[in-house]
Design an enzyme around this catalytic site. Structure first.
Site, PDB file in Angstrom:
ATOM      1  N   PHE A 111     -14.334  24.034 -16.604  1.00 30.11           N
ATOM      2  CA  PHE A 111     -13.862  22.897 -15.810  1.00 30.11           C
ATOM      3  C   PHE A 111     -14.882  22.433 -14.784  1.00 30.11           C
ATOM      4  CE2 PHE A 111     -12.917  26.172 -12.743  1.00 30.11           C
ATOM      5  CZ  PHE A 111     -12.832  25.553 -11.505  1.00 30.11           C
ATOM      6  N   LYS A 112     -15.833  23.300 -14.447  1.00 31.80           N
ATOM      7  CA  LYS A 112     -16.844  22.921 -13.456  1.00 31.80           C
ATOM      8  C   LYS A 112     -17.680  21.719 -13.915  1.00 31.80           C
ATOM      9  CE  LYS A 112     -15.628  26.627 -11.144  1.00 31.80           C
ATOM     10  NZ  LYS A 112     -16.456  27.770 -10.818  1.00 31.80           N
ATOM     11  N   ASP A 113     -17.733  21.475 -15.235  1.00 37.92           N
ATOM     12  CA  ASP A 113     -18.503  20.338 -15.742  1.00 37.92           C
ATOM     13  C   ASP A 113     -17.978  19.009 -15.210  1.00 37.92           C
ATOM     14  OD1 ASP A 113     -20.388  21.703 -17.376  1.00 37.92           O
ATOM     15  OD2 ASP A 113     -18.889  21.950 -18.949  1.00 37.92           O
ATOM     16  N   LEU A 116     -19.646  18.818 -11.752  1.00 37.91           N
ATOM     17  CA  LEU A 116     -21.085  19.025 -11.634  1.00 37.91           C
ATOM     18  C   LEU A 116     -21.913  18.099 -12.503  1.00 37.91           C
ATOM     19  CD1 LEU A 116     -20.919  22.840 -11.076  1.00 37.91           C
ATOM     20  CD2 LEU A 116     -21.881  21.157  -9.507  1.00 37.91           C
ATOM     21  N   THR A 144     -19.702  28.051 -12.364  1.00 42.60           N
ATOM     22  CA  THR A 144     -20.337  27.028 -11.542  1.00 42.60           C
ATOM     23  C   THR A 144     -21.835  26.955 -11.825  1.00 42.60           C
ATOM     24  OG1 THR A 144     -18.724  27.173  -9.743  1.00 42.60           O
ATOM     25  CG2 THR A 144     -20.900  26.351  -9.171  1.00 42.60           C
TER      26      THR A 144
END
Length: 466
Positions: A111-113, A116, A144
């Site tokens: 989900f960090k995509d 970021l 992350t």
């Protein structure tokens, strides 16, 4: 739109400056001075929008003219062009009114995509406009780091340094970071745990004199406001898909550093009718203990099958405390100093009542996590990663109303955590997606460092490109 510190003593900043600043000078975290609110009619008018168009609707009030609309749209569009699924964040039904929101369709399967990829493009835009070069520094418990590296690997004006706890991330997580060999990318395996990594990052931000003249540190951890802002979008996207704003929705969120569920809290305040927010934790359960028994006390960190949640100090909880204490910066400064010195924090009765009205919470052991993966697979043939499994079970245990759609955030692809999956499903050896099939054979490059601030600063200063 101005941004203020949770500790009340730093100057208010505009959007571009807050993206580049990370921690405030008083040690606090930046939050919007005022929060945009959307009416029922406005949210209803967004039904049917694609993810990119919805992201522009949600994000643009926070930018408030700092970036022209056409440029902001281009940044958003390019950020989500790298996702493998046309829906960007597809929903899968796993039970009666129970849904999994797949937030792992981006380039690093986590989900960090969402935040970021956006932050990398945003930095590229701001730095090119300012003709400025920066050093990105971040700590990761697994996901992350790879998402930040993927977002910044092609940024001409960025040198990126990512710390991960040595031998405490999965092999897939490690290799996603260490197999990126661009000259501006530096991976550091710190001999400590995630909290040690996070502490060194915070200490580096507080004294940046080790950097060359004209350089500054930029945060990619969720202390960076732009990350929280980008994550608000998928709450609206999922809610609209399941009938909001005409009906309420609920969310269960695997929670480590509190950034993801804080974005859900903000979505609720901005007008999305969220009936329940569930904090789902593993054995590192400081947040569950805080909500359930007012026990926000640091305990020794435990290594688990859900390593991205192996966090004892949840940095973004300070942003939540700021609202729970009626945005009293001086009081938050006192609370955070007390926690730093004693390792314990207890909420005032009024703040605790507010927290309990906003959040449910639940904790799962490794054994329970494996059992959930097995149960869901046997009943639906859907494979959960261990973090998502914790979210699903927390939802099932705390759910107040089965007529309200419960949306469980799937924070990672199961192939990133084969150890847990293999324990749960005999034939379960989750394959990596096609674009990563050769990951375990790629060359790696990383540096093992002691848990020592001077060693970290020396390594960074000697590896910054001219």
């Amino acid at each position: 739109m101005k941004y203020i510190s949770t500790r009340g003593a730093a100057l208010a900043l505009g959007f571009e400056d807050v993206v580049l600043t990370g921690l405030a000078t008083d040690g606090g975290l930046y939050v919007p001075e005022t929060l945009p609110e959307f009416s029922h009619a406005e949210i209803a008018s967004w039904a049917g929008l694609g993810y990119r168009d919805l992201a522009f609707k949600v994000i643009s009030p926070f930018v408030a003219g700092a970036i022209p609309d056409a440029d902001l749209k281009r940044i958003i569009d390019s950020s989500y062009d790298t996702f493998r699924h046309q829906a960007i964040a597809p929903l899968v039904q796993t039970g009666h009114n129970e849904w999994v929101l797949e937030l792992f369709q981006g380039p690093t399967l986590a989900f960090k995509d969402f935040a970021l990829q956006f932050l990398g493009n945003l930095l590229d835009y701001i730095l090119a406009k300012r003709q400025q070069k920066v050093v990105v520094l971040g700590a990761t418990s697994g996901d992350t780091g790879s998402a930040a590296i993927e977002g910044c690997r092609r940024c001409e004006n960025v040198d990126i340094f990512i710390l991960h706890p040595y031998q405490r991330v999965s092999e897939v997580q490690r290799r996603q970071m260490t197999s990126v060999l661009e000259p501006n990318v530096h991976n550091i395996a710190l001999q400590g745990n995630f909290d040690d990594c996070q502490n060194l990052v915070k200490a580096s931000f507080s004294d940046q004199s080790f950097l060359p003249a004209g350089r500054q540190l930029v945060a990619v951890n969720s202390i960076n406001w732009a990350r929280i802002m980008a994550q608000i979008v998928y709450y609206f996207y999922a809610g609209l898909a399941l009938g909001a704003p005409h009906r309420p929705v609920a969310f269960s969120v695997p929670t480590g550093n509190f950034g993801d569920i804080f974005a859900g809290y903000l979505a609720k305040r901005m007008g999305l009718p969220i009936d329940q927010l569930v904090i789902a934790t593993n054995s590192n359960d400081i947040l569950h203990r805080c909500i359930s028994s007012n026990d926000h006390t640091k305990k020794p960190l435990q290594h688990s099958l859900s390593p991205s949640m192996d966090i004892m100090v949840s940095s973004n909880f300070e942003r939540m405390l700021f609202d729970l204490y009626d945005r009293d910066g001086a009081q938050i400064n006192s609370l955070m100093n007390e926690f730093k010195n004693s390792g314990a924090l207890h909420l005032a009765p009024a703040a605790l009542d507010k927290a309990r009205a906003l959040f449910s919470s639940y904790r799962l052991s490794d054994e329970e996590t494996v059992a959930v993966i097995k149960d869901v697979y046997e009943n639906t043939e859907y494979l959960l990663d261990p973090h998502t499994a914790i979210g699903v079970q927390a939802a099932r245990k705390t759910r107040r109303d089965t007529s309200t759609p419960m949306i469980c955030l799937a924070t990672a692809h199961p192939a990133k955590f084969p150890e847990a999956v293999k324990q749960a499903v005999a034939e379960g050896d989750p394959a990596l997606p096609h674009h990563m099939r050769d990951l375990l054979a790629r060359d790696e490059r990383y540096q093992v460092l002691a848990n020592d601030l001077s060693s970290l600063k020396s390594f960074i200063s000697s590896n910054i490109r001219a």
